[in-house]
Design a protein around this motif. Structure first.
Motif, PDB file in Angstrom:
ATOM      1  N   PRO A  31       0.838  -1.212   0.000  1.00 49.17           N
ATOM      2  CA  PRO A  31       0.000   0.000   0.000  1.00 49.17           C
ATOM      3  C   PRO A  31       0.865   1.251   0.000  1.00 49.17           C
ATOM      4  CG  PRO A  31      -0.670  -1.528   1.728  1.00 49.17           C
ATOM      5  CD  PRO A  31       0.640  -2.027   1.203  1.00 49.17           C
ATOM      6  N   ALA A  33       0.294   5.414   0.544  1.00 51.54           N
ATOM      7  CA  ALA A  33      -0.650   6.514   0.859  1.00 51.54           C
ATOM      8  C   ALA A  33      -0.015   7.803   0.330  1.00 51.54           C
ATOM      9  CB  ALA A  33      -0.924   6.539   2.349  1.00 51.54           C
ATOM     10  N   GLY A  34       0.554   8.640   1.196  1.00 46.34           N
ATOM     11  CA  GLY A  34       1.195   9.868   0.724  1.00 46.34           C
ATOM     12  C   GLY A  34       2.500   9.612  -0.022  1.00 46.34           C
ATOM     13  N   GLY A  35       3.123   8.475   0.246  1.00 50.36           N
ATOM     14  CA  GLY A  35       4.368   8.111  -0.435  1.00 50.36           C
ATOM     15  C   GLY A  35       5.604   8.815   0.104  1.00 50.36           C
ATOM     16  N   THR A  36       5.471   9.572   1.200  1.00 53.65           N
ATOM     17  CA  THR A  36       6.623  10.354   1.678  1.00 53.65           C
ATOM     18  C   THR A  36       7.683   9.466   2.340  1.00 53.65           C
ATOM     19  OG1 THR A  36       5.570  10.882   3.799  1.00 53.65           O
ATOM     20  CG2 THR A  36       5.247  12.450   1.986  1.00 53.65           C
ATOM     21  N   THR A 112       0.467  11.008   5.671  1.00 55.27           N
ATOM     22  CA  THR A 112      -0.760  10.648   6.389  1.00 55.27           C
ATOM     23  C   THR A 112      -0.450  10.109   7.790  1.00 55.27           C
ATOM     24  OG1 THR A 112      -0.743   8.368   5.562  1.00 55.27           O
ATOM     25  CG2 THR A 112      -1.885  10.030   4.205  1.00 55.27           C
ATOM     26  N   ASP A 125       6.746  11.049  14.752  1.00 56.38           N
ATOM     27  CA  ASP A 125       6.258  12.131  15.614  1.00 56.38           C
ATOM     28  C   ASP A 125       4.914  11.893  16.293  1.00 56.38           C
ATOM     29  OD1 ASP A 125       8.331  13.946  15.670  1.00 56.38           O
ATOM     30  OD2 ASP A 125       7.791  14.809  13.736  1.00 56.38           O
TER      31      ASP A 125
HETATM   32  C1  FAD Z   1      11.712  15.234   3.940  1.00 56.27           C
HETATM   33  C2  FAD Z   1      10.971  14.354   4.908  1.00 56.27           C
HETATM   34  C3  FAD Z   1      10.820  14.760   6.226  1.00 56.27           C
HETATM   35  C4  FAD Z   1      10.121  13.952   7.144  1.00 56.27           C
HETATM   36  N1  FAD Z   1       9.992  14.401   8.433  1.00 56.27           N
HETATM   37  C5  FAD Z   1       9.316  13.634   9.319  1.00 56.27           C
HETATM   38  C6  FAD Z   1       9.176  14.072  10.677  1.00 56.27           C
HETATM   39  O1  FAD Z   1       9.631  15.147  11.074  1.00 56.27           O
HETATM   40  N2  FAD Z   1       8.491  13.272  11.534  1.00 56.27           N
HETATM   41  C7  FAD Z   1       7.955  12.064  11.143  1.00 56.27           C
HETATM   42  O2  FAD Z   1       7.350  11.383  11.965  1.00 56.27           O
HETATM   43  N3  FAD Z   1       8.084  11.635   9.867  1.00 56.27           N
HETATM   44  C8  FAD Z   1       8.739  12.382   8.955  1.00 56.27           C
HETATM   45  N4  FAD Z   1       8.885  11.944   7.661  1.00 56.27           N
HETATM   46  C9  FAD Z   1       8.337  10.645   7.298  1.00 56.27           C
HETATM   47  C10 FAD Z   1       6.941  10.636   6.645  1.00 56.27           C
HETATM   48  O3  FAD Z   1       6.603  11.891   6.065  1.00 56.27           O
HETATM   49  C11 FAD Z   1       5.849  10.237   7.637  1.00 56.27           C
HETATM   50  O4  FAD Z   1       6.168   9.002   8.261  1.00 56.27           O
HETATM   51  C12 FAD Z   1       4.464  10.121   6.995  1.00 56.27           C
HETATM   52  O5  FAD Z   1       3.500  10.054   7.987  1.00 56.27           O
HETATM   53  C13 FAD Z   1       4.328   8.894   6.102  1.00 56.27           C
HETATM   54  O6  FAD Z   1       2.996   8.885   5.597  1.00 56.27           O
HETATM   55  P1  FAD Z   1       2.723   8.542   4.067  1.00 56.27           P
HETATM   56  O7  FAD Z   1       1.255   8.636   3.891  1.00 56.27           O
HETATM   57  O8  FAD Z   1       3.542   9.392   3.166  1.00 56.27           O
HETATM   58  O9  FAD Z   1       3.235   7.019   4.038  1.00 56.27           O
HETATM   59  P2  FAD Z   1       3.716   6.142   2.799  1.00 56.27           P
HETATM   60  O10 FAD Z   1       5.089   6.521   2.392  1.00 56.27           O
HETATM   61  O11 FAD Z   1       2.686   6.121   1.730  1.00 56.27           O
HETATM   62  O12 FAD Z   1       3.726   4.708   3.500  1.00 56.27           O
HETATM   63  C14 FAD Z   1       4.554   4.446   4.620  1.00 56.27           C
HETATM   64  C15 FAD Z   1       4.328   2.987   5.058  1.00 56.27           C
HETATM   65  O13 FAD Z   1       3.025   2.823   5.581  1.00 56.27           O
HETATM   66  C16 FAD Z   1       2.277   1.859   4.812  1.00 56.27           C
HETATM   67  N5  FAD Z   1       0.911   2.378   4.806  1.00 56.27           N
HETATM   68  C17 FAD Z   1       0.531   3.682   4.618  1.00 56.27           C
HETATM   69  N6  FAD Z   1      -0.789   3.813   4.837  1.00 56.27           N
HETATM   70  C18 FAD Z   1      -1.254   2.582   5.139  1.00 56.27           C
HETATM   71  C19 FAD Z   1      -2.544   2.084   5.491  1.00 56.27           C
HETATM   72  N7  FAD Z   1      -3.624   2.865   5.586  1.00 56.27           N
HETATM   73  N8  FAD Z   1      -2.665   0.764   5.767  1.00 56.27           N
HETATM   74  C20 FAD Z   1      -1.574  -0.053   5.714  1.00 56.27           C
HETATM   75  N9  FAD Z   1      -0.342   0.355   5.394  1.00 56.27           N
HETATM   76  C21 FAD Z   1      -0.183   1.666   5.121  1.00 56.27           C
HETATM   77  C22 FAD Z   1       2.974   1.761   3.493  1.00 56.27           C
HETATM   78  O14 FAD Z   1       2.801   0.491   2.881  1.00 56.27           O
HETATM   79  C23 FAD Z   1       4.426   1.978   3.916  1.00 56.27           C
HETATM   80  O15 FAD Z   1       4.962   0.790   4.440  1.00 56.27           O
HETATM   81  C24 FAD Z   1       9.578  12.707   6.722  1.00 56.27           C
HETATM   82  C25 FAD Z   1       9.723  12.300   5.382  1.00 56.27           C
HETATM   83  C26 FAD Z   1      10.409  13.105   4.493  1.00 56.27           C
HETATM   84  C27 FAD Z   1      10.551  12.649   3.053  1.00 56.27           C
END
Ligand code: FAD
Length: 290
Positions: A31, A33-36, A112, A125
């Motif tokens: 999966p 979500a935001g891909g970050t 997300t 966080d």
């Molecule tokens: C420049 C940068 C700075 C950042 N700074 C911080 C920070 O200060 N603090 C912090 O905590 N994080 C930070 N992050 C990390 C990231 O942004 C967070 O962890 C964010 O919440 C990930 O969410 P996402 O939706 O992008 O997850 P994704 O990248 O889409 O997925 C992350 C993981 O979760 C799984 N997943 C996502 N949603 C679901 C779902 N609903 N059900 C099952 N599996 C799921 C995916 O398969 C994957 O394994 C940073 C990232 C970057 C690139």
């Protein structure tokens, strides 16, 4: 973030039931979500499984429902959604604060809450706040839904209770904390755009100058986000005043030392993390007196 579309495949089913059906039929799907987190891992060559299932656009996962006793957030709720929500700011200030210091504004617009939880970084966080508030998770698959306390979700480093055919559906948080005092602090290299070296989110209810209830969530103190239960037990039901504070601080520090097994990585050493966490607990106790 760099990404070359030929490096991965992506399906984007139109509905949640269709996404769950695909996940049930193909355990190789990851999966996104935001891909970050995922796109950074992909660009760095750290993503083993490159068949992606997009859930980012699913409206069924992006909601905030306010009930009399609880607030439920869909796993697709972004940090910006959280930051801008009035009831969350009012009732769950630790979550608003955690969302507002996650990454950059661009990150907050895409990242997300579900991704933050499932990614399972010990330094993330939002987990300390979710632990302090006693959040409950709802997981979903074609077989239905199941709920569990968030405190039971992380099994070991990056290993969670989520089955391969499940998605995190929602996060439910009790909202009536008006009798509690709150504390949250993230210690990182900078104030903005920094992953924490250590973070503490804590709440406590003081009754008749006694600590009637106390909950402490921590990041980077173990290989998973965790509650500091030994420290909580050392402090619960103890009288709190200027005279007892030094002893309380000493017993909190001693209890924390028994349960802190901080990670040691490029951001900080285990020794530094343990020392700073103890200082944060002391600061929290000092705030309870004011
Ligand atoms: C420049 C940068 C700075 C950042 N700074 C911080 C920070 O200060 N603090 C912090 O905590 N994080 C930070 N992050 C990390 C990231 O942004 C967070 O962890 C964010 O919440 C990930 O969410 P996402 O939706 O992008 O997850 P994704 O990248 O889409 O997925 C992350 C993981 O979760 C799984 N997943 C996502 N949603 C679901 C779902 N609903 N059900 C099952 N599996 C799921 C995916 O398969 C994957 O394994 C940073 C990232 C970057 C690139």
């Amino acid at each position: 973030m760099r990404s070359n579309p030929t490096d991965y495949s992506l399906v984007a089913p139109p509905t949640l039931p269709e996404a769950l059906r695909l996940l049930a039929s193909d355990p190789n799907l990851t999966p996104i979500a935001g891909g970050t987190e995922l796109m950074v891992a992909l660009a760095a060559g750290r993503l083993a499984q490159k068949q992606l299932l997009s859930i980012n656009h699913l409206r069924e996962l992006r909601f905030i429902d306010v009930h009399p006793e609880t607030i439920t957030l869909g796993s697709g709720t972004t940090f910006t959604d959280i930051r801008r929500h009035e009831a969350i700011a009012e009732d769950l200030p630790l979550l608003t604060q955690a969302a507002s210091w996650t990454g950059s504004i661009a990150n907050q617009n895409r990242g997300t809450l579900g991704g933050n939880i499932v990614n399972a970084s010990p330094a993330a966080d939002t987990p300390p706040a979710l632990l302090a508030y006693g959040a409950t998770l709802t997981l979903i698959s074609t077989a239905g839904m199941r709920t569990m306390p968030y405190s039971m979700f992380h099994l070991s480093y990056k290993k969670t209770a989520l089955a391969p055919d499940e998605l995190l559906y929602s996060i439910t948080i009790p909202r009536n904390w008006s009798a509690y005092r709150t504390y949250i602090r993230k210690v990182g290299t900078r104030n903005a755009q920094a992953i924490s070296k250590v973070a503490i989110a804590a709440i406590a209810r003081i009754e008749n100058s006694t600590i009637a209830d106390i909950r402490i969530g921590a990041a980077s103190l173990r290989e998973t986000p965790a509650r500091c239960t030994a420290t909580e037990q050392a402090l619960a039901n103890q009288p709190l005043n200027a005279a007892t504070l030094p002893n309380l601080v000493a017993s909190a520090r001693a209890a924390l030392a028994t349960e802190a097994r901080p990670i040691d990585d490029i951001r900080s050493t285990a020794k530094y993390r343990a020392a700073v966490a103890a200082n944060l607990i002391e600061e929290f106790l000092g705030h309870l007196l004011v």
